[in-house]
Write a protein that holds these residues in place. Sequence first.
Motif, mmCIF file in Angstrom:
data_model
loop_
_atom_site.group_PDB
_atom_site.id
_atom_site.type_symbol
_atom_site.label_atom_id
_atom_site.label_comp_id
_atom_site.label_asym_id
_atom_site.label_seq_id
_atom_site.Cartn_x
_atom_site.Cartn_y
_atom_site.Cartn_z
ATOM 1 N N HIS A 84 29.019 42.044 17.075
ATOM 2 C CA HIS A 84 28.259 43.106 17.732
ATOM 3 C C HIS A 84 27.060 43.504 16.882
ATOM 4 O O HIS A 84 27.149 43.513 15.648
ATOM 5 C CB HIS A 84 29.143 44.344 17.970
ATOM 6 C CG HIS A 84 30.421 44.029 18.681
ATOM 7 N ND1 HIS A 84 30.588 44.223 20.035
ATOM 8 C CD2 HIS A 84 31.601 43.524 18.222
ATOM 9 C CE1 HIS A 84 31.814 43.849 20.378
ATOM 10 N NE2 HIS A 84 32.447 43.420 19.290
ATOM 11 N N VAL A 85 25.963 43.836 17.532
ATOM 12 C CA VAL A 85 24.770 44.351 16.868
ATOM 13 C C VAL A 85 24.391 45.664 17.540
ATOM 14 O O VAL A 85 24.248 45.731 18.766
ATOM 15 C CB VAL A 85 23.592 43.362 16.958
ATOM 16 C CG1 VAL A 85 22.345 43.981 16.317
ATOM 17 C CG2 VAL A 85 23.939 42.047 16.278
ATOM 18 N N TYR A 86 24.248 46.719 16.722
ATOM 19 C CA TYR A 86 23.847 48.038 17.209
ATOM 20 C C TYR A 86 22.539 48.437 16.526
ATOM 21 O O TYR A 86 22.365 48.212 15.324
ATOM 22 C CB TYR A 86 24.898 49.100 16.885
ATOM 23 C CG TYR A 86 26.219 48.938 17.602
ATOM 24 C CD1 TYR A 86 26.496 49.672 18.747
ATOM 25 C CD2 TYR A 86 27.200 48.081 17.106
ATOM 26 C CE1 TYR A 86 27.715 49.539 19.402
ATOM 27 C CE2 TYR A 86 28.418 47.942 17.748
ATOM 28 C CZ TYR A 86 28.669 48.674 18.895
ATOM 29 O OH TYR A 86 29.873 48.545 19.533
ATOM 30 N N ALA A 87 21.640 49.039 17.291
ATOM 31 C CA ALA A 87 20.425 49.620 16.723
ATOM 32 C C ALA A 87 20.287 51.048 17.248
ATOM 33 O O ALA A 87 20.464 51.294 18.445
ATOM 34 C CB ALA A 87 19.193 48.790 17.096
ATOM 35 N N PHE A 88 20.010 51.974 16.327
ATOM 36 C CA PHE A 88 19.935 53.396 16.685
ATOM 37 C C PHE A 88 18.561 53.949 16.352
ATOM 38 O O PHE A 88 17.909 53.516 15.386
ATOM 39 C CB PHE A 88 20.993 54.203 15.920
ATOM 40 C CG PHE A 88 22.407 53.842 16.265
ATOM 41 C CD1 PHE A 88 23.077 54.493 17.296
ATOM 42 C CD2 PHE A 88 23.083 52.854 15.551
ATOM 43 C CE1 PHE A 88 24.375 54.166 17.611
ATOM 44 C CE2 PHE A 88 24.388 52.521 15.862
ATOM 45 C CZ PHE A 88 25.031 53.180 16.897
ATOM 46 N N ALA A 89 18.126 54.914 17.146
ATOM 47 C CA ALA A 89 16.954 55.730 16.837
ATOM 48 C C ALA A 89 17.467 57.095 16.397
ATOM 49 O O ALA A 89 18.261 57.725 17.112
ATOM 50 C CB ALA A 89 16.049 55.851 18.055
ATOM 51 N N PHE A 90 17.035 57.542 15.210
ATOM 52 C CA PHE A 90 17.520 58.813 14.662
ATOM 53 C C PHE A 90 16.427 59.871 14.748
ATOM 54 O O PHE A 90 15.233 59.592 14.553
ATOM 55 C CB PHE A 90 17.933 58.636 13.197
ATOM 56 C CG PHE A 90 19.169 57.796 13.023
ATOM 57 C CD1 PHE A 90 20.431 58.346 13.195
ATOM 58 C CD2 PHE A 90 19.064 56.450 12.701
ATOM 59 C CE1 PHE A 90 21.564 57.572 13.044
ATOM 60 C CE2 PHE A 90 20.193 55.672 12.548
ATOM 61 C CZ PHE A 90 21.443 56.226 12.725
#
Length: 209
Positions: free
Chosen positions: A143-149
């Motif tokens: 799995h690959v997750y990318a977040f905007a904080f």
Amino acid sequence: MRDELTDSATFQVVVSPLDNVAGIPTKALATEFKALFESVLLLHRHPRTLIQLVIQTTSKPPTATPTVNLSLNRGGSATASEEEQQKHRAPLLLGPDAPFTFAEIAVSINASTLALIDAVRRLTFSVLVDPSPEEERVAHSCHVYAFAFSGYNPMNPADAESELAAQLVYYASAGGTSAKQRAELFTVAEESSKQQLGYLRDALRTQDV
């Protein structure tokens, strides 16, 4: 490794006698059980894994003494019929050649079913963050997750972590996972991304200095 399958789990059944070595009846029963459970298990959902079912009878009722039909001869003494005598002259198979009783087979099927259900219920998984190529190759799923904080206050860095709000902006996966597993993976990925964000901030501060 030689038994590893890329598209399903490897399923093995071992019938282990309690007080004897495995004989022909034991091995035959193991083959029958393997075919039985392979027809209902979803092995394709667990590639590159091993499911081993070990069946062992720990106790069973004692062998009952056979009842012989008797008849009275002319002298008044009791004698067994010739057919009954011939039947009970047959050698009793003991040790590895002793056949399984129908009760043992039924109990073994029931116990095996419950054991497999319990194993699925207790199934756990390990999460690796930033896996190596070899770990990714043998993983059940990736799995690959990318977040905007947002919400970071540089004037109050002590409370920076508590003020952060994460928004998922990208997700990619391969492999089968349940809804519960995906929820746990999301939490791990979010916490890991926060740690990476802190590392990047520290690296940028050092570079500016």
